[in-house]
Scaffold this motif. Structure first.
Motif, PDB file in Angstrom:
ATOM      1  N   PRO A   5      -1.273  -1.529   4.750  1.00 53.07           N
ATOM      2  CA  PRO A   5      -0.220  -1.432   3.739  1.00 53.07           C
ATOM      3  C   PRO A   5       1.201  -1.431   4.282  1.00 53.07           C
ATOM      4  CG  PRO A   5      -1.355   0.667   4.007  1.00 53.07           C
ATOM      5  CD  PRO A   5      -2.123  -0.331   4.799  1.00 53.07           C
ATOM      6  N   VAL A  42       1.229  -6.922   2.183  1.00 50.29           N
ATOM      7  CA  VAL A  42       1.945  -6.573   0.950  1.00 50.29           C
ATOM      8  C   VAL A  42       2.159  -7.816   0.096  1.00 50.29           C
ATOM      9  CG1 VAL A  42       4.118  -5.707   0.002  1.00 50.29           C
ATOM     10  CG2 VAL A  42       3.030  -4.522   1.910  1.00 50.29           C
ATOM     11  N   GLU A  62       5.573   6.151  -1.794  1.00 43.78           N
ATOM     12  CA  GLU A  62       4.954   5.256  -0.826  1.00 43.78           C
ATOM     13  C   GLU A  62       4.138   6.049   0.188  1.00 43.78           C
ATOM     14  OE1 GLU A  62       4.668   2.062  -0.986  1.00 43.78           O
ATOM     15  OE2 GLU A  62       5.881   1.981  -2.811  1.00 43.78           O
ATOM     16  N   ASN A  89       8.680  -4.992 -12.019  1.00 45.02           N
ATOM     17  CA  ASN A  89       7.782  -5.691 -11.100  1.00 45.02           C
ATOM     18  C   ASN A  89       6.796  -6.602 -11.818  1.00 45.02           C
ATOM     19  OD1 ASN A  89       9.039  -4.563  -8.885  1.00 45.02           O
ATOM     20  ND2 ASN A  89       7.629  -2.851  -8.735  1.00 45.02           N
ATOM     21  N   ASN A 122       6.962 -10.289 -10.491  1.00 47.35           N
ATOM     22  CA  ASN A 122       5.681 -10.775  -9.983  1.00 47.35           C
ATOM     23  C   ASN A 122       5.075 -11.806 -10.941  1.00 47.35           C
ATOM     24  OD1 ASN A 122       6.238  -8.618  -8.294  1.00 47.35           O
ATOM     25  ND2 ASN A 122       4.308  -7.559  -8.626  1.00 47.35           N
ATOM     26  N   GLN A 142      -0.187  -0.652  -7.120  1.00 53.07           N
ATOM     27  CA  GLN A 142      -1.395  -1.032  -6.399  1.00 53.07           C
ATOM     28  C   GLN A 142      -2.342   0.143  -6.149  1.00 53.07           C
ATOM     29  OE1 GLN A 142      -2.455  -4.208  -4.919  1.00 53.07           O
ATOM     30  NE2 GLN A 142      -1.076  -4.977  -6.485  1.00 53.07           N
ATOM     31  N   TRP A 151       9.161 -10.095  -0.419  1.00 56.06           N
ATOM     32  CA  TRP A 151       8.638  -8.887  -1.042  1.00 56.06           C
ATOM     33  C   TRP A 151       9.336  -7.660  -0.478  1.00 56.06           C
ATOM     34  CZ3 TRP A 151       5.087  -8.967  -4.963  1.00 56.06           C
ATOM     35  CH2 TRP A 151       4.496 -10.212  -5.238  1.00 56.06           C
ATOM     36  N   LYS A 152       9.551  -6.683  -1.317  1.00 57.98           N
ATOM     37  CA  LYS A 152      10.029  -5.391  -0.833  1.00 57.98           C
ATOM     38  C   LYS A 152       8.948  -4.770   0.050  1.00 57.98           C
ATOM     39  CE  LYS A 152      10.987  -4.026  -5.063  1.00 57.98           C
ATOM     40  NZ  LYS A 152      11.480  -3.255  -6.244  1.00 57.98           N
ATOM     41  N   TYR A 173       4.323  -0.768  -0.722  1.00 56.43           N
ATOM     42  CA  TYR A 173       2.988  -1.253  -1.096  1.00 56.43           C
ATOM     43  C   TYR A 173       2.518  -0.656  -2.419  1.00 56.43           C
ATOM     44  CZ  TYR A 173      -2.080  -0.932  -1.407  1.00 56.43           C
ATOM     45  OH  TYR A 173      -3.371  -0.935  -1.873  1.00 56.43           O
ATOM     46  N   ARG A 226       4.791  -2.208  -5.942  1.00 50.96           N
ATOM     47  CA  ARG A 226       4.901  -3.480  -5.222  1.00 50.96           C
ATOM     48  C   ARG A 226       5.648  -4.520  -6.049  1.00 50.96           C
ATOM     49  NH1 ARG A 226       1.520  -7.648  -5.689  1.00 50.96           N
ATOM     50  NH2 ARG A 226       1.513  -9.242  -4.058  1.00 50.96           N
TER      51      ARG A 226
END
Length: 398
Positions: free
Chosen positions: A9, A15, A178, A247, A251, A288, A382-383, A386, A389
């Motif tokens: 992760p 990720v 996180e 997100n 996404n 996630q 991507w940031k 995880y 996300r």
């Protein structure tokens, strides 16, 4: 049992696309992950069942001390963070969770949420049209973020001039969710909790003296809700009410761009918007992982998980479980049988899910109408996070 080395992760490549690693993880129903000392639960049926299992909890402090659970005490420097978080319903268990959710639900009513729909649709249209008028830009910063933040601010009753404060506070607080957060992330979260709490305390007291038709006023009038619980609730509504929505939007558009046949289908048939939003939440899940503490010894598929352990329920993996979803790696905007768990399950099912759905349908619909030729300029980054996300940016041309 140990985790496949592909489950990493902190690896940007993982990720960016964790789903192949999840497929390998699902070969075993329970996997020990030493770096975080958690039991990973990757299958849909088990994630769904454990979310509803009262032998697990978001906290254990209602039944045992840190010492009794074999855990170290909270560091002193995190006290302001935990004070805010533990006064919100997400990190409470019954009977406190039951009481608080009932009290908040009396103010955060379906009627209040439904009344926001015209405002949400107007804001979404305005944002989309302004974005298209300038030829595009960063869809995350200019469309995905402003809509839910503005809606939550409108709902709570945060004055327009103060709204730029909200997003940075939320981002800093969510950094603590996180895996193994750094001391720098912890300090930023503590600062944000102190500043946000002070701000909300002042606003709540102002509304008590000068009531308005907003949620802070309504919460302040709920009998039995303490000021600290009001603050914890408002912080949770901001964080949960916009981080995931941002997100899903970012996404989701990136998923559509990578599946042009599905994007063309949606452009041709806007009546698919409702199922499309559900599928985008499943296909590239914004949250996630959801962590739970084991309050009593449990056994999952023959694996004994003792009291005091932490399980990591892998929402992203569950949402790609082929035993539940036909051809899960395929984006299918017309998918009808879609029991995704992106909003959770059980007593912690997302209270704001109806509002999130209204926002997402409005946002995707407004951009599809205003920008029928929307296309990406380059592949986004991507940031690093995880658990929560999402993309740093998504630069597009309109």
């Amino acid at each position: 049992m140990s985790a496949s080395p592909t489950f990493d992760p902190w690896n940007p490549a993982f990720v960016a696309y964790p789903y192949d690693a999840y497929a390998a993880l699902r070969d075993e129903p329970v996997v020990w992950f030493e770096p975080t000392r958690q039991w990973l639960i990757p299958r849909h049926a088990d994630v769904n069942a454990l979310l509803r299992d009262r032998r697990l909890g978001r906290t254990y402090l209602h039944v045992a001390s840190h010492e009794e659970m074999g855990r170290p005490p909270d560091p002193d420097h995190l006290a302001p963070f935990w004070h805010v978080v533990r006064n919100g319903m997400l990190d409470l268990e019954p009977p406190d969770h039951t009481r608080l959710r009932r009290l908040v639900s009396s103010a955060f009513t379906p009627r209040r949420v439904l009344a926001l729909k015209p405002t949400v649709e107007r804001l979404a249209t305005d944002l989309a049209e302004a974005f298209v008028a300038k030829g595009g830009g960063d869809l995350i910063a200019e469309v995905a973020e402003p809509l839910p933040v503005t809606v939550i601010a409108e709902l709570l009753g945060v004055p327009v001039e103060d709204r730029p404060l909200l997003r940075p506070w939320s981002a800093d607080i969510c950094g603590m969710y996180e895996l193994n957060p750094s001391r720098e992330a912890a300090d930023a979260a503590v600062r944000a909790c102190v500043e946000f709490s002070d701000y909300l305390r002042g606003l709540a007291r102002t509304r008590k003296a000068q009531p308005r038709d907003d949620l802070i006023t309504a919460l302040g009038q709920v009998e039995g809700l303490t000021e600290d619980e009001l603050i914890g609730t408002c912080v949770l509504l901001l964080n949960a009410g916009h981080e995931a929505t941002v997100n899903v939007t970012g996404n989701g558009w990136w998923s559509l761009f990578r599946n042009p046949d599905q994007l063309a289908l949606l452009r041709a048939d806007p009546t698919l918007l409702d199922t499309a939003v559900e599928e985008l939440m499943r296909y590239d899940t914004p949250l996630q992982m959801f962590e739970r503490w084991v309050l009593e010894d449990i056994t999952v598929h023959g694996v004994d998980i003792p009291r005091g352990s932490e399980v990591a329920l892998l929402f992203g993996s569950a949402n790609h479980d082929p035993s539940v979803f036909t051809d899960p790696g395929r984006l299918d905007l017309a998918r009808r049988d879609n029991p995704h768990i992106s909003f959770g399950a059980g007593i912690h099912y997302c209270l704001g899910a109806p509002l999130a759905r209204i926002e997402l349908v409005a946002s995707f619909g407004a951009l599809l109408t205003a920008a029928p030729n929307l296309r990406p300029v380059r592949e986004p980054e991507w940031k690093p996070g995880y658990i929560i996300r999402g993309l740093r940016d998504l630069t597009v041309e309109a």
